[in-house]
Design an enzyme around this catalytic site. Sequence first.
Site, mmCIF file in Angstrom:
data_model
loop_
_atom_site.group_PDB
_atom_site.id
_atom_site.type_symbol
_atom_site.label_atom_id
_atom_site.label_comp_id
_atom_site.label_asym_id
_atom_site.label_seq_id
_atom_site.Cartn_x
_atom_site.Cartn_y
_atom_site.Cartn_z
ATOM 1 N N LYS A 86 0.850 -1.198 0.000
ATOM 2 C CA LYS A 86 0.000 0.000 0.000
ATOM 3 C C LYS A 86 0.881 1.241 0.000
ATOM 4 O O LYS A 86 1.784 1.376 0.835
ATOM 5 C CB LYS A 86 -0.900 0.010 1.242
ATOM 6 C CG LYS A 86 -1.972 -1.066 1.227
ATOM 7 C CD LYS A 86 -2.775 -1.073 2.523
ATOM 8 C CE LYS A 86 -3.692 0.130 2.668
ATOM 9 N NZ LYS A 86 -4.448 0.060 3.949
HETATM 10 O O1 G3P Z 1 -6.543 1.911 5.591
HETATM 11 C C1 G3P Z 1 -7.513 2.916 5.683
HETATM 12 C C2 G3P Z 1 -8.711 2.532 6.460
HETATM 13 O O2 G3P Z 1 -8.360 1.535 7.359
HETATM 14 C C3 G3P Z 1 -9.298 3.699 7.166
HETATM 15 O O3 G3P Z 1 -10.352 3.282 7.957
HETATM 16 O O4 G3P Z 1 -11.963 3.384 9.804
HETATM 17 O O5 G3P Z 1 -9.673 4.388 10.083
HETATM 18 O O6 G3P Z 1 -11.350 5.484 8.603
HETATM 19 P P1 G3P Z 1 -10.860 4.186 9.176
#
Ligand code: G3P
Length: 225
Positions: A86
């Site tokens: 990533k």
């Molecule tokens: O890798 C990005 C993703 O995990 C973001 O998720 O829930 O932290 O907004 P969140």
Amino acid sequence: MKLIIDDAHIDQIKEIYEFYPVDGVTTNPTILAKSGRKPYDVLKEIRAFIGKEAELHVQVVAKDAAGMVEDAHRILEELGKNTYVKIPSVPEGFKAMKMLSKEGVNLTATAIYTPMQAFLAAKAGASYAAPYINRIDNMGYDGVAIAQHIHDIFRKNNLNAEVLAASFKNSQQMLDLAEYGVGAATASPDVIFALVKNEAITSAINVFISDFEKLVGVGKTMKDC
Ligand code: G3P
């Protein structure tokens, strides 16, 4: 649409794999920090559990392209050549993507808030672009619509890339994207456990069981009568 687990807690990953049709695991530096363990220890345990062929996405941390490429090489060395690396969708990231895609590395462009980031990442060689659905919603825009735009941009430009939507807070956001046919969605365990959580479903099943038990006896099932 592939369904991927966005987490690094091995117990939760095992539990989800037991019950749900999932296709792999995504992580990011924050997720690894939440595990409280050494990054490659936890990532190797995840890789061993999900298997060599399953999708595992691991993020670089370096800020510049040369450092990202070094991070990517170490990730592949530790976790297998098919691991998705990533890379943030910023200029240094596009530079790293161009270099790594020439080596045939599987790339997931991340930290995507705009369709233009995804377009450039796909042109730079990323196989997946990860828009942050809920974070976009929280900024006052429509995360699902942006993921759909990205899907359309990829198709209309014959780009060999798929949306890997991330950052979900509810099942409707995921369903909207499944209906649109995007490539993948990754969600945290709490969102996955809530995908099918509904009193009406539980109640309907309990009524079936209690009606049957009235007929053939408590604890009896179809194998017993
Ligand atoms: O890798 C990005 C993703 O995990 C973001 O998720 O829930 O932290 O907004 P969140």
